[in-house]
Design a protein around this motif. Structure first.
Motif, PDB file in Angstrom:
ATOM      1  N   SER A 563     -25.739  -1.471  71.237  1.00 28.65           N
ATOM      2  CA  SER A 563     -27.133  -1.870  71.395  1.00 28.65           C
ATOM      3  C   SER A 563     -27.321  -3.372  71.364  1.00 28.65           C
ATOM      4  CB  SER A 563     -27.988  -1.218  70.308  1.00 28.65           C
ATOM      5  OG  SER A 563     -27.590  -1.675  69.025  1.00 28.65           O
ATOM      6  N   SER A 564     -26.399  -4.094  70.753  1.00 33.58           N
ATOM      7  CA  SER A 564     -26.581  -5.536  70.604  1.00 33.58           C
ATOM      8  C   SER A 564     -25.600  -6.356  71.425  1.00 33.58           C
ATOM      9  CB  SER A 564     -26.433  -5.920  69.125  1.00 33.58           C
ATOM     10  OG  SER A 564     -25.139  -5.578  68.653  1.00 33.58           O
ATOM     11  N   LEU A 565     -24.731  -5.694  72.153  1.00 34.21           N
ATOM     12  CA  LEU A 565     -23.662  -6.408  72.835  1.00 34.21           C
ATOM     13  C   LEU A 565     -24.182  -7.394  73.868  1.00 34.21           C
ATOM     14  CD1 LEU A 565     -20.599  -6.429  72.691  1.00 34.21           C
ATOM     15  CD2 LEU A 565     -20.537  -4.805  74.598  1.00 34.21           C
ATOM     16  N   SER A 566     -25.230  -7.015  74.623  1.00 34.65           N
ATOM     17  CA  SER A 566     -25.741  -7.874  75.680  1.00 34.65           C
ATOM     18  C   SER A 566     -26.408  -9.137  75.135  1.00 34.65           C
ATOM     19  CB  SER A 566     -26.744  -7.101  76.545  1.00 34.65           C
ATOM     20  OG  SER A 566     -27.832  -6.667  75.742  1.00 34.65           O
ATOM     21  N   LEU A 567     -26.750  -9.133  73.865  1.00 33.40           N
ATOM     22  CA  LEU A 567     -27.437 -10.280  73.266  1.00 33.40           C
ATOM     23  C   LEU A 567     -26.475 -11.277  72.644  1.00 33.40           C
ATOM     24  CD1 LEU A 567     -30.325  -8.314  71.486  1.00 33.40           C
ATOM     25  CD2 LEU A 567     -30.348  -9.349  73.768  1.00 33.40           C
ATOM     26  N   LYS A 568     -25.201 -10.974  72.698  1.00 35.47           N
ATOM     27  CA  LYS A 568     -24.232 -11.791  71.989  1.00 35.47           C
ATOM     28  C   LYS A 568     -23.499 -12.734  72.942  1.00 35.47           C
ATOM     29  CE  LYS A 568     -23.293  -8.385  68.348  1.00 35.47           C
ATOM     30  NZ  LYS A 568     -23.567  -9.235  67.189  1.00 35.47           N
ATOM     31  N   SER A 569     -23.111 -13.871  72.408  1.00 35.77           N
ATOM     32  CA  SER A 569     -22.253 -14.786  73.151  1.00 35.77           C
ATOM     33  C   SER A 569     -20.825 -14.240  73.137  1.00 35.77           C
ATOM     34  CB  SER A 569     -22.281 -16.167  72.508  1.00 35.77           C
ATOM     35  OG  SER A 569     -21.714 -16.105  71.198  1.00 35.77           O
ATOM     36  N   LYS A 570     -19.934 -14.891  73.913  1.00 36.35           N
ATOM     37  CA  LYS A 570     -18.543 -14.442  73.959  1.00 36.35           C
ATOM     38  C   LYS A 570     -17.915 -14.495  72.573  1.00 36.35           C
ATOM     39  CE  LYS A 570     -14.168 -15.272  76.356  1.00 36.35           C
ATOM     40  NZ  LYS A 570     -13.468 -16.091  77.399  1.00 36.35           N
ATOM     41  N   ARG A 571     -18.255 -15.540  71.821  1.00 34.00           N
ATOM     42  CA  ARG A 571     -17.718 -15.663  70.453  1.00 34.00           C
ATOM     43  C   ARG A 571     -18.257 -14.557  69.558  1.00 34.00           C
ATOM     44  NH1 ARG A 571     -19.517 -17.993  65.785  1.00 34.00           N
ATOM     45  NH2 ARG A 571     -17.914 -18.768  64.338  1.00 34.00           N
ATOM     46  N   ASP A 572     -19.550 -14.258  69.708  1.00 37.12           N
ATOM     47  CA  ASP A 572     -20.137 -13.197  68.898  1.00 37.12           C
ATOM     48  C   ASP A 572     -19.538 -11.841  69.234  1.00 37.12           C
ATOM     49  OD1 ASP A 572     -21.770 -14.950  67.543  1.00 37.12           O
ATOM     50  OD2 ASP A 572     -23.449 -14.706  68.936  1.00 37.12           O
ATOM     51  N   VAL A 573     -19.247 -11.633  70.513  1.00 33.56           N
ATOM     52  CA  VAL A 573     -18.620 -10.374  70.915  1.00 33.56           C
ATOM     53  C   VAL A 573     -17.263 -10.233  70.235  1.00 33.56           C
ATOM     54  CG1 VAL A 573     -17.588  -9.128  72.853  1.00 33.56           C
ATOM     55  CG2 VAL A 573     -19.831 -10.198  73.105  1.00 33.56           C
ATOM     56  N   ALA A 574     -16.500 -11.321  70.192  1.00 29.55           N
ATOM     57  CA  ALA A 574     -15.193 -11.288  69.542  1.00 29.55           C
ATOM     58  C   ALA A 574     -15.330 -10.952  68.064  1.00 29.55           C
ATOM     59  CB  ALA A 574     -14.482 -12.630  69.725  1.00 29.55           C
ATOM     60  N   ILE A 575     -16.316 -11.555  67.416  1.00 27.89           N
ATOM     61  CA  ILE A 575     -16.538 -11.264  65.994  1.00 27.89           C
ATOM     62  C   ILE A 575     -16.904  -9.803  65.801  1.00 27.89           C
ATOM     63  CG2 ILE A 575     -18.034 -11.757  64.027  1.00 27.89           C
ATOM     64  CD1 ILE A 575     -18.218 -14.642  65.027  1.00 27.89           C
ATOM     65  N   SER A 576     -17.755  -9.276  66.683  1.00 25.83           N
ATOM     66  CA  SER A 576     -18.155  -7.873  66.584  1.00 25.83           C
ATOM     67  C   SER A 576     -16.961  -6.944  66.736  1.00 25.83           C
ATOM     68  CB  SER A 576     -19.208  -7.553  67.651  1.00 25.83           C
ATOM     69  OG  SER A 576     -20.377  -8.306  67.452  1.00 25.83           O
ATOM     70  N   MET A 577     -16.044  -7.277  67.663  1.00 22.80           N
ATOM     71  CA  MET A 577     -14.873  -6.424  67.862  1.00 22.80           C
ATOM     72  C   MET A 577     -13.939  -6.496  66.646  1.00 22.80           C
ATOM     73  SD  MET A 577     -15.685  -5.020  70.607  1.00 22.80           S
ATOM     74  CE  MET A 577     -17.386  -5.357  70.173  1.00 22.80           C
ATOM     75  N   THR A 578     -13.875  -7.654  66.016  1.00 22.32           N
ATOM     76  CA  THR A 578     -13.036  -7.739  64.824  1.00 22.32           C
ATOM     77  C   THR A 578     -13.647  -6.926  63.679  1.00 22.32           C
ATOM     78  OG1 THR A 578     -14.133  -9.779  64.076  1.00 22.32           O
ATOM     79  CG2 THR A 578     -12.180 -10.029  65.449  1.00 22.32           C
ATOM     80  N   VAL A 579     -14.983  -6.831  63.649  1.00 16.89           N
ATOM     81  CA  VAL A 579     -15.623  -5.983  62.639  1.00 16.89           C
ATOM     82  C   VAL A 579     -15.264  -4.535  62.895  1.00 16.89           C
ATOM     83  CG1 VAL A 579     -17.837  -5.122  61.796  1.00 16.89           C
ATOM     84  CG2 VAL A 579     -17.504  -7.574  62.164  1.00 16.89           C
ATOM     85  N   LEU A 580     -15.341  -4.109  64.167  1.00 12.99           N
ATOM     86  CA  LEU A 580     -15.013  -2.725  64.513  1.00 12.99           C
ATOM     87  C   LEU A 580     -13.579  -2.385  64.116  1.00 12.99           C
ATOM     88  CD1 LEU A 580     -15.818  -0.078  66.084  1.00 12.99           C
ATOM     89  CD2 LEU A 580     -14.717  -1.136  68.066  1.00 12.99           C
ATOM     90  N   ILE A 581     -12.634  -3.201  64.552  1.00 17.39           N
ATOM     91  CA  ILE A 581     -11.224  -2.922  64.277  1.00 17.39           C
ATOM     92  C   ILE A 581     -10.924  -3.172  62.802  1.00 17.39           C
ATOM     93  CG2 ILE A 581      -8.854  -3.465  64.913  1.00 17.39           C
ATOM     94  CD1 ILE A 581     -10.608  -2.119  67.102  1.00 17.39           C
ATOM     95  N   GLY A 582     -11.571  -4.190  62.226  1.00 15.30           N
ATOM     96  CA  GLY A 582     -11.359  -4.447  60.807  1.00 15.30           C
ATOM     97  C   GLY A 582     -11.785  -3.290  59.936  1.00 15.30           C
ATOM     98  N   ARG A 583     -12.798  -2.556  60.371  1.00 23.48           N
ATOM     99  CA  ARG A 583     -13.228  -1.355  59.633  1.00 23.48           C
ATOM    100  C   ARG A 583     -12.306  -0.164  59.886  1.00 23.48           C
ATOM    101  NH1 ARG A 583     -18.507  -1.270  56.931  1.00 23.48           N
ATOM    102  NH2 ARG A 583     -19.003  -3.475  56.696  1.00 23.48           N
ATOM    103  N   ARG A 584     -11.286  -0.366  60.735  1.00 28.29           N
ATOM    104  CA  ARG A 584     -10.316   0.670  61.116  1.00 28.29           C
ATOM    105  C   ARG A 584     -10.978   1.795  61.900  1.00 28.29           C
ATOM    106  NH1 ARG A 584      -4.971  -0.077  58.207  1.00 28.29           N
ATOM    107  NH2 ARG A 584      -5.321  -1.924  56.928  1.00 28.29           N
ATOM    108  N   CYS A 585     -11.957   1.386  62.697  1.00 30.40           N
ATOM    109  CA  CYS A 585     -12.583   2.308  63.645  1.00 30.40           C
ATOM    110  C   CYS A 585     -11.930   2.107  65.015  1.00 30.40           C
ATOM    111  CB  CYS A 585     -14.077   2.038  63.747  1.00 30.40           C
ATOM    112  SG  CYS A 585     -14.993   2.387  62.227  1.00 30.40           S
ATOM    113  N   ARG A 586     -11.671   3.183  65.728  1.00 29.20           N
ATOM    114  CA  ARG A 586     -10.988   3.107  67.015  1.00 29.20           C
ATOM    115  C   ARG A 586     -11.907   2.568  68.111  1.00 29.20           C
ATOM    116  NH1 ARG A 586      -6.112   5.707  67.214  1.00 29.20           N
ATOM    117  NH2 ARG A 586      -5.561   6.927  65.360  1.00 29.20           N
ATOM    118  N   CYS A 587     -11.277   1.967  69.093  1.00 30.26           N
ATOM    119  CA  CYS A 587     -11.996   1.424  70.222  1.00 30.26           C
ATOM    120  C   CYS A 587     -12.527   2.560  71.101  1.00 30.26           C
ATOM    121  CB  CYS A 587     -11.061   0.524  71.034  1.00 30.26           C
ATOM    122  SG  CYS A 587     -11.874  -0.361  72.380  1.00 30.26           S
TER     123      CYS A 587
END
Length: 615
Positions: A563-587
């Motif tokens: 829901s928030s991906l389109s509002l994020k910069s490239k750097r923010d997207v990277a941070i969001s993906m690290t949160v996803l993987i850091g939580r050990r949730c699958r892509c």
């Protein structure tokens, strides 16, 4: 002058002077007698009217009293003989036609008027503003039969007046009839200031459905059976929800609450429900060492239940000029071993007679280990059957007290050594918001907190205390470092097999010695990654596991990122993906996270992450 008087006296139509005077005197006497008679008659009439008025008032009062005795669970205590009657109009709101004690009006028409007035004050349906103490608005409410406050209440003002003197407003509502087998009335404060207990009780008429279910399962039958059980110790009673719940099942309760405002609401709740005789309230903290002076910090805004020793869990950022800084009160610490052995309260000498503490509830904002440190003799003697406690390592973590992180898991390990089996009660079970469950409903299986889980919690504590999990520390796989996957905090850095990996700031744990309950309710071990899965087999848990680190739902994490991906910069997207993987949730396909997933998976299989399997 004499000749004039005689001429006047012999004037036509006039009586002699003497006779005239005599007649006037007789008329005056008659008028006096008629006046006396009229006065006596008026006095008699007035007396009759007063007597009639008194009789009518007596009849009305009796009718009101009788009606109060039939108004349901709120007044069940009035049916008991020998209860003291309180009936005064000393409240500043008395004689205004509205029952300002938070009780239903004895007159149905007045009840409608009262509800309309409450709506004008902004009260939700079923919620009443409480301005008067019990029995102090008698003209509008009828008399009150029973205690006006808990017997341990020692302030010169009654609870509602005391709270008003501290600028604390009071509200009340009946508990949810759909959730509780035995309803009671519960008083709380303005939810705009107390965002936790008051907010949830006002909305749902219920609090912490999962913990309430545990109370019902452990206490409802045992306390009413009249057997050797029925003793509950409530450390950190707050406004008294759990103490009232236990007492409504017939249990005897010892409740500790050091905050005067909270204790006033507790005293009021006990009186409103006629449960004062079952609950002993102690205005102290339970902490080690006993006898020490402790400072309790109390928020004026936010989650009032975060009040605690030192204020480590109080959010200072939400206090403003209107609310003022948090309050502080100095209290003396007590020991569970001493108090529950009956050295201070005669009621508690039942322990010496061979009775156990059926349930010890502890909720003291991170100081639970200090509380249990004062119960070593009781625990060693096997005098406690069940413990329900808040587990709050986040209180220490938010203060960067890394050297103390091991205190909480060691507390739970000590309980396992004392013969307890531990169950994790996550937020999805305890539920501050009511989800429609009944208190008497079935409890699902709960994951077990094993000694092995707790070894990983101690591993986390050791790693944090030495700085080994700092983002700049080694070893971390270069591929993860390049993508920022090592730059995470709690919970992303926690060992995925620890108890702490399954929740965020805090949670609840149920410790039991009841083999029947353990067989019925204990499920598989806790942890995001199963204890049986080698840590280097994969960065992720099996696909059947839908929970990520911190007890979050991986689906919820994915949905938030979508829901928030389109509002994020490239750097923010990277941070969001690290949160996803850091939580050990699958892509998932909808997110640009394949590169992050592959890097973490490769590093885990190479064994170049800090995480290990413990023997």
């Amino acid at each position: 002058m004499t000749i004039v008087s005689e001429r006047q006296a012999h004037a036509p139509g006039r009586l002699p002077l003497v006779q005239h005077n005599q007649q006037q005197q007789q008329q005056q006497k008659q008028e006096h007698r008629r006046g006396q008679h009229s006065s006596k008659k008026a006095g008699a009439v007035a007396l009759v009217l007063v007597v009639v008025w008194l009789l009518l008032r007596y009849v009305v009062e009796v009718k009101v009293s009788v009606r109060w005795r039939t108004l349901g669970s709120l007044q069940q205590q009035q049916q008991q003989p020998g209860l003291r009657k309180h009936c005064s109009n000393s409240c500043f709101k008395a004689r205004n036609g509205i029952c300002d004690e938070g009780r239903p009006h004895a007159n149905p028409a007045k009840q409608q008027q009262q509800e309309a007035a409450q709506r004008q004050q902004g009260m939700p349906p079923g919620v009443s503003a409480v301005h008067c103490d019990l029995g102090t608005d008698c003209r509008d409410c009828g008399p009150w039969f029973g205690a006006q406050a808990d017997s341990n209440w020692s302030e010169p003002l009654l609870p509602v007046a005391f709270l008003r003197s501290h600028n604390v407003s009071v509200r009340a509502r009946p508990t949810s009839a759909n959730a509780l087998p035995a309803n009671f009335s519960f008083a709380f404060t303005d939810p705009a200031l107390d965002w936790d207990v008051s907010k949830h009780v006002q909305q749902d008429g219920l609090l912490e459905i999962g913990i309430s279910q545990v109370f019902y399962k452990l206490l409802a039958g045992r306390c009413r059976a009249g057997g050797p059980g029925g003793l509950v110790a409530d450390v950190g009673a707050n406004f008294g929800w759990h103490a009232l719940l236990a007492a409504s099942f017939g249990c005897r309760v010892i409740a500790w609450e050091p905050v005067p405002q909270f204790r006033a609401l507790l005293a009021l709740n006990l009186a409103r429900n006629g449960l004062s005789q079952l609950v002993s309230v102690r205005p102290a903290v339970v902490a080690h060492p006993p006898g020490s002076k402790q400072v309790v910090v109390i928020p004026n805004r936010g989650i009032w239940g975060t009040a605690g020793i030192g204020g480590a869990n109080v959010d200072l950022s939400i206090h403003d000029k209107a609310s003022g800084p948090p309050q502080q009160v100095e209290v003396v610490a007590e020991s569970l071993d001493e108090v529950l052995a009956g050295q201070h309260v005669d009621l508690l000498k039942v322990v010496l007679a061979g009775q156990h503490v059926d349930l010890l509830k502890v909720d003291v904002e991170g100081y639970e280990p200090s509380v249990l440190a004062t119960a070593q003799a009781l625990l060693a003697a096997g005098a406690v059957d069940n413990i329900v406690l808040e587990y709050s390592p986040g209180v220490y973590e938010r203060s960067s007290r890394w050297s103390e992180m091991g205190v909480h898991p060691r507390m739970l390990l000590d309980l396992t050594k004392a013969g307890f089996r531990l169950m994790h009660m996550p937020d999805t079970f305890t539920r501050v918001w009511w989800d429609g469950r009944a208190v008497a409903g079935a409890i699902p299986k709960l994951r077990e907190v094993t000694p092995t889980n707790l070894k990983y919690d101690l591993w986390d504590a050791a790693m944090y205390s030495t700085g080994a999990l700092d983002p700049t520390s080694k070893p971390f796989c270069p591929a993860m470092v390049a993508l920022g996957l090592d730059n995470q905090g709690i919970p992303e850095r926690l060992h995925p097999k620890s108890l702490h990996s399954a929740f965020g700031h805090n949670t609840n744990v149920w410790a039991t010695k009841d083999a029947k309950i353990a067989a019925e309710l204990i499920g598989p071990p806790e942890g995001v990654i199963p204890l049986s899965q080698p840590i280097n087999a994969s960065w992720f848990p099996p696909e059947s596991v839908t929970m990520g680190l911190g007890g979050v739902s991986c689906r919820d994490v994915v949905d938030d990122l979508k829901s928030s991906l389109s509002l994020k910069s490239k750097r923010d997207v990277a941070i969001s993906m690290t949160v996803l993987i850091g939580r050990r949730c699958r892509c998932v396909a909808a997110l640009p996270c394949k590169e992050y997933e592959a890097a973490a998976e490769a590093c885990a299989k190479e064994g170049t992450t800090p995480y290990v399997d413990l023997p």
